[in-house]
Design a protein around this motif. Structure first.
Motif, mmCIF file in Angstrom:
data_model
loop_
_atom_site.group_PDB
_atom_site.id
_atom_site.type_symbol
_atom_site.label_atom_id
_atom_site.label_comp_id
_atom_site.label_asym_id
_atom_site.label_seq_id
_atom_site.Cartn_x
_atom_site.Cartn_y
_atom_site.Cartn_z
ATOM 1 N N ASP A 1 0.826 -1.218 0.000
ATOM 2 C CA ASP A 1 0.000 0.000 0.000
ATOM 3 C C ASP A 1 0.857 1.265 0.000
ATOM 4 N N SER A 2 2.031 1.196 0.644
ATOM 5 C CA SER A 2 2.896 2.387 0.704
ATOM 6 C C SER A 2 3.858 2.467 -0.475
ATOM 7 N N GLY A 3 3.775 1.488 -1.390
ATOM 8 C CA GLY A 3 4.612 1.533 -2.591
ATOM 9 C C GLY A 3 5.995 0.938 -2.422
ATOM 10 N N HIS A 4 6.270 0.320 -1.262
ATOM 11 C CA HIS A 4 7.600 -0.276 -1.054
ATOM 12 C C HIS A 4 7.727 -1.646 -1.698
ATOM 13 N N LEU A 5 6.616 -2.351 -1.818
ATOM 14 C CA LEU A 5 6.608 -3.652 -2.494
ATOM 15 C C LEU A 5 5.578 -3.604 -3.608
ATOM 16 N N THR A 6 5.739 -4.480 -4.593
ATOM 17 C CA THR A 6 4.828 -4.498 -5.737
ATOM 18 C C THR A 6 4.091 -5.832 -5.788
ATOM 19 N N ALA A 7 2.759 -5.744 -5.822
ATOM 20 C CA ALA A 7 1.939 -6.956 -5.938
ATOM 21 C C ALA A 7 1.951 -7.429 -7.396
ATOM 22 N N PRO A 8 1.711 -8.715 -7.673
ATOM 23 C CA PRO A 8 1.476 -9.775 -6.698
ATOM 24 C C PRO A 8 2.769 -10.195 -6.009
ATOM 25 N N LEU A 9 2.647 -10.429 -4.701
ATOM 26 C CA LEU A 9 3.822 -10.815 -3.918
ATOM 27 C C LEU A 9 4.060 -12.316 -3.987
ATOM 28 N N SER A 10 5.273 -12.663 -3.625
ATOM 29 C CA SER A 10 5.661 -14.063 -3.517
ATOM 30 C C SER A 10 5.874 -14.348 -2.026
ATOM 31 N N TYR A 11 5.033 -15.226 -1.482
ATOM 32 C CA TYR A 11 5.095 -15.528 -0.038
ATOM 33 C C TYR A 11 5.726 -16.901 0.181
ATOM 34 N N ASN A 12 6.467 -17.005 1.265
ATOM 35 C CA ASN A 12 6.971 -18.317 1.680
ATOM 36 C C ASN A 12 6.513 -18.554 3.111
ATOM 37 N N PHE A 13 5.643 -19.543 3.303
ATOM 38 C CA PHE A 13 5.140 -19.842 4.644
ATOM 39 C C PHE A 13 6.124 -20.763 5.347
ATOM 40 N N ALA A 14 6.678 -20.298 6.450
ATOM 41 C CA ALA A 14 7.666 -21.075 7.208
ATOM 42 C C ALA A 14 6.981 -21.577 8.479
ATOM 43 N N LEU A 15 6.692 -22.864 8.496
ATOM 44 C CA LEU A 15 5.869 -23.420 9.576
ATOM 45 C C LEU A 15 6.698 -24.254 10.542
ATOM 46 N N GLY A 16 6.208 -24.301 11.759
ATOM 47 C CA GLY A 16 6.801 -25.202 12.743
ATOM 48 C C GLY A 16 7.892 -24.586 13.592
ATOM 49 N N ILE A 17 8.149 -23.285 13.415
ATOM 50 C CA ILE A 17 9.139 -22.621 14.271
ATOM 51 C C ILE A 17 8.459 -22.302 15.601
ATOM 52 N N PRO A 18 9.078 -22.690 16.713
ATOM 53 C CA PRO A 18 8.446 -22.354 17.989
ATOM 54 C C PRO A 18 8.251 -20.833 18.060
ATOM 55 N N GLY A 19 7.060 -20.373 18.346
ATOM 56 C CA GLY A 19 6.785 -18.934 18.330
ATOM 57 C C GLY A 19 6.077 -18.519 17.058
#
Ligand code: ZN
Length: 281
Positions: free
Chosen positions: A160-178
């Motif tokens: 929204d602030s123009g720092h990143l451009t959509a569509p984004l590429s997400y990486n879901f990192a699962l299983g980290i405590p916290g």
């Protein structure tokens, strides 16, 4: 379903050879591991640098040697880690530490915080904006590292602030405590929380790696495997190499009828421009 992009995270910055003696440390070992993974079917390599003792390295010469050795041998997309605990407080040093000047195709992008086990992993908004600007300057695609659902909102604020451009590429990192647990429900929730048309991949650490890889493949996402996240092949049996983990993913993909993307196909799917030499860049 789109072709499957496999990322090999060959070393990470945390797990040592006391856990698995096959973890690559030196630039030559890292390049060899990446090359073997590329031959096995990986189209992206996610890389950290290590010193000879295995401790994380932020030395520019080490990163440069890793990138050069890989580029000399194959066209795998290079995804460099920009993260680390204890980032230096002054901007000049931080820019040197993120290695974006080497023009990796992709780099990890952290815009949210969590307790990473016993350590706080803090990425305040100002730091994320700075990193986003550096990525724009050097033409590097950010991979948004998502440890829990709140980070999706943080990334959207940067769009929204123009720092990143959509569509984004997400990486879901699962299983980290916290962070978000390595469960099917947790993965589904994250997938359903990102804007339609986004690109996504997922990883899970330890014993969660393979189950989350499989759920991800069935949901149409892209897979990350490798020693950064898990050093076992199965319970009680260490993996011999990163490539062995990639080969297993390729077998499953073939069995469920999901073709594996080549590096050139992954580059096109992610809309990443062809590699520039250091001189052209
Ligand atoms: Zn990493």
């Amino acid at each position: 379903m789109s072709k499957l992009i496999i990322t090999a995270a060959v070393n990470g910055g945390i797990t040592g050879r006391d856990k698995n003696p096959n973890i690559p440390y030196t630039p030559e070992e890292i390049a060899n591991a990446v090359y073997d993974c590329w031959n096995a079917g990986a189209s992206i390599a996610h890389i950290h640098a290590r010193g000879r003792d295995g401790a994380p390295s932020y030395d520019e010469a080490v990163f440069e040697e890793i990138v050069a050795r890989i580029r000399n041998r194959c066209n795998i997309l290079i995804n460099l880690s920009t993260s680390g605990f204890n980032l230096p407080p002054d901007k000049e040093k931080r820019v040197a530490w993120n290695h974006l000047k080497l023009r990796p195709d992709i780099a990890s992008f952290n815009c949210g915080s969590l307790n990473h086990g016993s350590k706080p992993f803090i990425n305040p908004p100002a730091l994320a904006r700075e990193l986003a600007n550096d990525m724009q300057t050097y033409g590097v695609k950010p991979e948004v590292e998502v440890y829990h659902c709140g980070i999706i909102g943080e990334a959207q604020a940067l769009v929204d602030s123009g720092h990143l451009t959509a569509p984004l590429s997400y990486n879901f990192a699962l299983g980290i405590p916290g962070g978000a647990p390595a469960t099917c429900k947790s993965l589904l929730h994250l997938v359903e929380s990102i804007p339609p048309g986004s690109h996504w991949s997922a990883l899970a650490i330890g014993k969660g790696q393979l189950p989350i890889n499989l759920h991800t493949m069935l949901l149409g996402g892209h897979v990350r495997t490798g020693f950064e996240d898990n050093v076992y092949y199965r319970y009680g049996e260490l993996a011999k190499s990163n490539a062995q983990l990639v080969e297993r993913i390729v077998r499953y993909a073939q069995d469920i009828g999901r073709p594996v993307a080549s590096s050139a196909e992954a580059r096109a799917m992610l809309r990443i421009a062809p590699v520039k030499t250091f001189e052209e860049a």
